[in-house]
Scaffold this motif. Structure first.
Motif, PDB file in Angstrom:
ATOM      1  N   LYS A  17       0.830  -1.209   0.000  1.00  0.00           N
ATOM      2  CA  LYS A  17       0.000   0.000   0.000  1.00  0.00           C
ATOM      3  C   LYS A  17       0.866   1.262   0.000  1.00  0.00           C
ATOM      4  N   GLU A  18       1.943   1.238   0.781  1.00  0.00           N
ATOM      5  CA  GLU A  18       2.802   2.411   0.913  1.00  0.00           C
ATOM      6  C   GLU A  18       3.568   2.714  -0.366  1.00  0.00           C
ATOM      7  N   LYS A  19       3.861   1.692  -1.156  1.00  0.00           N
ATOM      8  CA  LYS A  19       4.626   1.889  -2.387  1.00  0.00           C
ATOM      9  C   LYS A  19       3.932   2.860  -3.337  1.00  0.00           C
ATOM     10  N   GLY A  20       2.625   2.718  -3.458  1.00  0.00           N
ATOM     11  CA  GLY A  20       1.882   3.620  -4.329  1.00  0.00           C
ATOM     12  C   GLY A  20       1.914   5.060  -3.838  1.00  0.00           C
ATOM     13  N   ILE A  21       1.842   5.227  -2.511  1.00  0.00           N
ATOM     14  CA  ILE A  21       1.857   6.573  -1.916  1.00  0.00           C
ATOM     15  C   ILE A  21       3.204   7.245  -2.166  1.00  0.00           C
ATOM     16  N   ILE A  22       4.288   6.509  -1.907  1.00  0.00           N
ATOM     17  CA  ILE A  22       5.623   7.095  -2.079  1.00  0.00           C
ATOM     18  C   ILE A  22       5.948   7.296  -3.550  1.00  0.00           C
ATOM     19  N   ALA A  23       5.446   6.408  -4.410  1.00  0.00           N
ATOM     20  CA  ALA A  23       5.662   6.577  -5.856  1.00  0.00           C
ATOM     21  C   ALA A  23       5.081   7.905  -6.335  1.00  0.00           C
ATOM     22  N   GLN A  24       3.900   8.257  -5.828  1.00  0.00           N
ATOM     23  CA  GLN A  24       3.288   9.539  -6.191  1.00  0.00           C
ATOM     24  C   GLN A  24       4.126  10.707  -5.664  1.00  0.00           C
ATOM     25  N   GLU A  25       4.687  10.550  -4.482  1.00  0.00           N
ATOM     26  CA  GLU A  25       5.551  11.589  -3.902  1.00  0.00           C
ATOM     27  C   GLU A  25       6.794  11.792  -4.772  1.00  0.00           C
ATOM     28  N   ILE A  26       7.389  10.687  -5.216  1.00  0.00           N
ATOM     29  CA  ILE A  26       8.579  10.773  -6.069  1.00  0.00           C
ATOM     30  C   ILE A  26       8.249  11.476  -7.385  1.00  0.00           C
ATOM     31  N   LYS A  27       7.126  11.099  -7.992  1.00  0.00           N
ATOM     32  CA  LYS A  27       6.726  11.708  -9.268  1.00  0.00           C
ATOM     33  C   LYS A  27       6.456  13.203  -9.113  1.00  0.00           C
ATOM     34  N   MET A  28       5.937  13.583  -7.948  1.00  0.00           N
ATOM     35  CA  MET A  28       5.681  15.001  -7.684  1.00  0.00           C
ATOM     36  C   MET A  28       6.992  15.793  -7.673  1.00  0.00           C
ATOM     37  N   TYR A  29       8.035  15.200  -7.054  1.00  0.00           N
ATOM     38  CA  TYR A  29       9.325  15.882  -6.996  1.00  0.00           C
ATOM     39  C   TYR A  29      10.028  15.893  -8.346  1.00  0.00           C
ATOM     40  N   ASP A  30       9.638  15.001  -9.250  1.00  0.00           N
ATOM     41  CA  ASP A  30      10.214  15.004 -10.599  1.00  0.00           C
ATOM     42  C   ASP A  30       9.917  16.301 -11.328  1.00  0.00           C
ATOM     43  N   ASP A  31       8.816  16.956 -10.943  1.00  0.00           N
ATOM     44  CA  ASP A  31       8.412  18.216 -11.587  1.00  0.00           C
ATOM     45  C   ASP A  31       8.710  19.434 -10.713  1.00  0.00           C
ATOM     46  N   ASN A  32       9.416  19.221  -9.611  1.00  0.00           N
ATOM     47  CA  ASN A  32       9.740  20.337  -8.711  1.00  0.00           C
ATOM     48  C   ASN A  32      11.075  20.951  -9.120  1.00  0.00           C
ATOM     49  N   PRO A  33      11.077  22.190  -9.626  1.00  0.00           N
ATOM     50  CA  PRO A  33      12.321  22.784 -10.152  1.00  0.00           C
ATOM     51  C   PRO A  33      13.436  22.886  -9.110  1.00  0.00           C
ATOM     52  N   ASP A  34      13.106  23.289  -7.892  1.00  0.00           N
ATOM     53  CA  ASP A  34      14.131  23.432  -6.857  1.00  0.00           C
ATOM     54  C   ASP A  34      14.781  22.094  -6.524  1.00  0.00           C
ATOM     55  N   TRP A  35      13.940  21.059  -6.416  1.00  0.00           N
ATOM     56  CA  TRP A  35      14.431  19.716  -6.092  1.00  0.00           C
ATOM     57  C   TRP A  35      15.323  19.181  -7.204  1.00  0.00           C
ATOM     58  N   GLN A  36      14.859  19.314  -8.452  1.00  0.00           N
ATOM     59  CA  GLN A  36      15.622  18.822  -9.595  1.00  0.00           C
ATOM     60  C   GLN A  36      16.927  19.597  -9.777  1.00  0.00           C
ATOM     61  N   LEU A  37      16.876  20.894  -9.544  1.00  0.00           N
ATOM     62  CA  LEU A  37      18.084  21.732  -9.649  1.00  0.00           C
ATOM     63  C   LEU A  37      19.156  21.237  -8.691  1.00  0.00           C
ATOM     64  N   PHE A  38      18.764  20.989  -7.448  1.00  0.00           N
ATOM     65  CA  PHE A  38      19.712  20.574  -6.413  1.00  0.00           C
ATOM     66  C   PHE A  38      20.263  19.178  -6.680  1.00  0.00           C
ATOM     67  N   PHE A  39      19.378  18.215  -6.949  1.00  0.00           N
ATOM     68  CA  PHE A  39      19.855  16.840  -7.122  1.00  0.00           C
ATOM     69  C   PHE A  39      20.641  16.656  -8.415  1.00  0.00           C
ATOM     70  N   ASN A  40      20.327  17.431  -9.443  1.00  0.00           N
ATOM     71  CA  ASN A  40      21.152  17.372 -10.651  1.00  0.00           C
ATOM     72  C   ASN A  40      22.554  17.918 -10.389  1.00  0.00           C
ATOM     73  N   CYS A  41      22.644  18.883  -9.489  1.00  0.00           N
ATOM     74  CA  CYS A  41      23.960  19.395  -9.099  1.00  0.00           C
ATOM     75  C   CYS A  41      24.763  18.302  -8.391  1.00  0.00           C
ATOM     76  N   LEU A  42      24.094  17.559  -7.493  1.00  0.00           N
ATOM     77  CA  LEU A  42      24.765  16.452  -6.812  1.00  0.00           C
ATOM     78  C   LEU A  42      25.151  15.361  -7.807  1.00  0.00           C
ATOM     79  N   LYS A  43      24.285  15.079  -8.772  1.00  0.00           N
ATOM     80  CA  LYS A  43      24.594  14.057  -9.779  1.00  0.00           C
ATOM     81  C   LYS A  43      25.799  14.468 -10.622  1.00  0.00           C
ATOM     82  N   ALA A  44      25.925  15.769 -10.858  1.00  0.00           N
ATOM     83  CA  ALA A  44      27.081  16.256 -11.617  1.00  0.00           C
ATOM     84  C   ALA A  44      28.366  16.128 -10.801  1.00  0.00           C
ATOM     85  N   MET A  45      28.266  16.292  -9.489  1.00  0.00           N
ATOM     86  CA  MET A  45      29.458  16.232  -8.631  1.00  0.00           C
ATOM     87  C   MET A  45      29.915  14.807  -8.376  1.00  0.00           C
TER      88      MET A  45
END
Length: 429
Positions: A134-162
């Protein structure tokens, strides 16, 4: 025993229980709010370790620490731990970051009942095939929401580059694919390893009676530790090289966003130097160079290269460190070049003593004010505790800081070879 800073006139009671749980209580006379944090030295970076029970090496799925935090609120009788706090008039929450998971509440009434409940539910894991699915579906939606969050993507892409191999470039929540692989047994493996009292700490702050509070804790915690010794974590051997110099992505933003990152070198991470002192030095350096009131900020703002103040932060742990500088600009290339130029000028000529002393005084004042915020105080204290640092030493290190320390740190931390940039551009039609 008490940890005390006589200059601040603050002290913290500390006691390690027979089961090895470390408890801290900071009595704040006259405060109406009471606050408690029950935390474990365990975060999203802890993906590989030696089981203290089987002595076998385990590699777990990405996002499991965050998943485990979510599941801790579901009790064996199918009730929700949050609901119980509401009955007592307390506000509860929890969070997971790269290195720590924390469960907390604040209360002006019902503190004793809430404290018992906090300790009880964090010690009562309940994972079944049904509730995990049951929890997997809830967290999957949370992850997808952050996929469209500019601040979140900006930061984690910086970490991925480092980072090439270090897990702090992985989203704290994991990926949709990784969380769907999580099983109840895997959750129990992580819980039974990292939620052992010897790997946890409880911090309480407010107008409480220390001995009475300690008795409540002793009457509520489980008597035995889960295992002896420390958890062996498998550390990733990250090189100094960056993964890539630039990552760009298009999202729904009106102005391009950028995050410049400087990856800390291994010899600086591993230097024999108080980590808390380095944190202080970097906090002042970021204020000197980037924050509102600096020459660089005023130059960029007056030239209409940025439209709000820059955000600059230094993040460190036992095995990594990095600096991030974030902002919005319609001319990112020119803005980046001016930022690099200003950093190199500081490295070459050093900081101005008058400006350094002014910021140092500001930081001393801000630190003293921290002791008026029970939430900040408790969370910062435990975060530092798990790094083997003591918050009460912060004032002394800051007070004794010299401009020579700042100038030396500037040269060590800002290496152009360690620089990357993450950019979020407006979506094109």
């Amino acid at each position: 025993m008490f940890y005390e800073n006589k200059i601040l006139n603050e002290k913290i009671y500390a006691e390690k229980l027979p089961n090895n749980l470390q408890v801290f209580i900071m009595k704040k006379d006259g405060f109406s709010k009471k606050y408690a944090v029950f935390a474990t030295d365990y975060g999203s970076n802890d993906l590989e370790f030696i089981s203290p029970h089987t002595k076998k090496q385990i590699r777990v799925n990405e996002g499991i620490a965050h998943f485990l935090e979510h599941k801790m609120f579901e009790m064996p009788d199918n009730s929700n731990a949050f609901d119980e706090f509401s009955k007592y008039g307390a506000d509860a929450n929890a969070y997971t970051n790269f290195n720590m998971t924390a469960y907390l509440f604040s209360a002006t009434q019902g503190f004793k009942e809430s404290l018992k409940h906090l300790i009880h539910y964090v010690q009562t894991p309940h994972f079944t095939d049904e509730n995990v699915e049951k929890e997997k579906g809830i967290i999957a939606q949370e992850i997808k929401m952050y996929d469209d969050n500019p601040d979140w993507q900006l930061f984690f892409n910086c970490l991925k580059a480092m980072y090439k191999t270090h897990p702090n470039s992985i989203d704290i929540a994991g990926t949709v694919e990784s969380i769907y692989k999580i099983t109840p047994q895997e959750l129990y493996d992580c819980y039974n390893s990292f939620y052992s009292p010897s790997n946890m700490a409880l911090f309480i702050v407010g107008d409480v009676d220390i001995q009475e509070t300690m008795q409540i804790i002793k009457d509520t915690v489980k008597d035995t530790n889960m295992f002896e010794g420390e958890i062996t974590r498998i550390q990733v051997q990250e090189t100094d090289e960056t993964a890539q110099k630039e990552i760009q992505k298009e999202l729904e933003v009106s102005i391009p966003m950028f995050c410049i990152g400087y990856k800390e070198k291994n010899d600086t991470i591993n230097e024999d130097y108080p980590r808390i002192k380095k944190d202080i030095e970097m906090d002042i350096i970021n204020q000197l160079i980037f924050k509102k009131g600096s020459k660089l900020h005023d130059k960029l703002y007056n030239s209409s290269l940025i439209f709000s103040q820059l955000s600059a932060n230094y993040t460190s742990a036992k095995d990594y460190g990095y600096i991030t500088i974030e902002g919005e600009s319609k001319d990112i290339e020119n803005t980046k070049n001016l930022i690099i130029e200003e950093i190199e000028n500081f490295k070459k000529y050093g900081a101005e003593k008058e400006q350094f002393e002014r910021i140092k005084k500001q930081k001393l004042g801000s630190f003293i004010k921290t002791f008026d915020s029970v939430e900040s105080l408790a969370n910062i204290y435990l975060s530092l505790y798990f790094k083997d640092e003591n918050l009460l030493e912060y004032y002394d290190y800051l007070n004794e800081l010299k401009i020579e320390d700042i100038n030396s740190r500037l040269i060590k931390m800002f290496d152009k070879n360690q620089m990357v940039i993450s950019i979020i551009n407006p979506k094109t039609a």
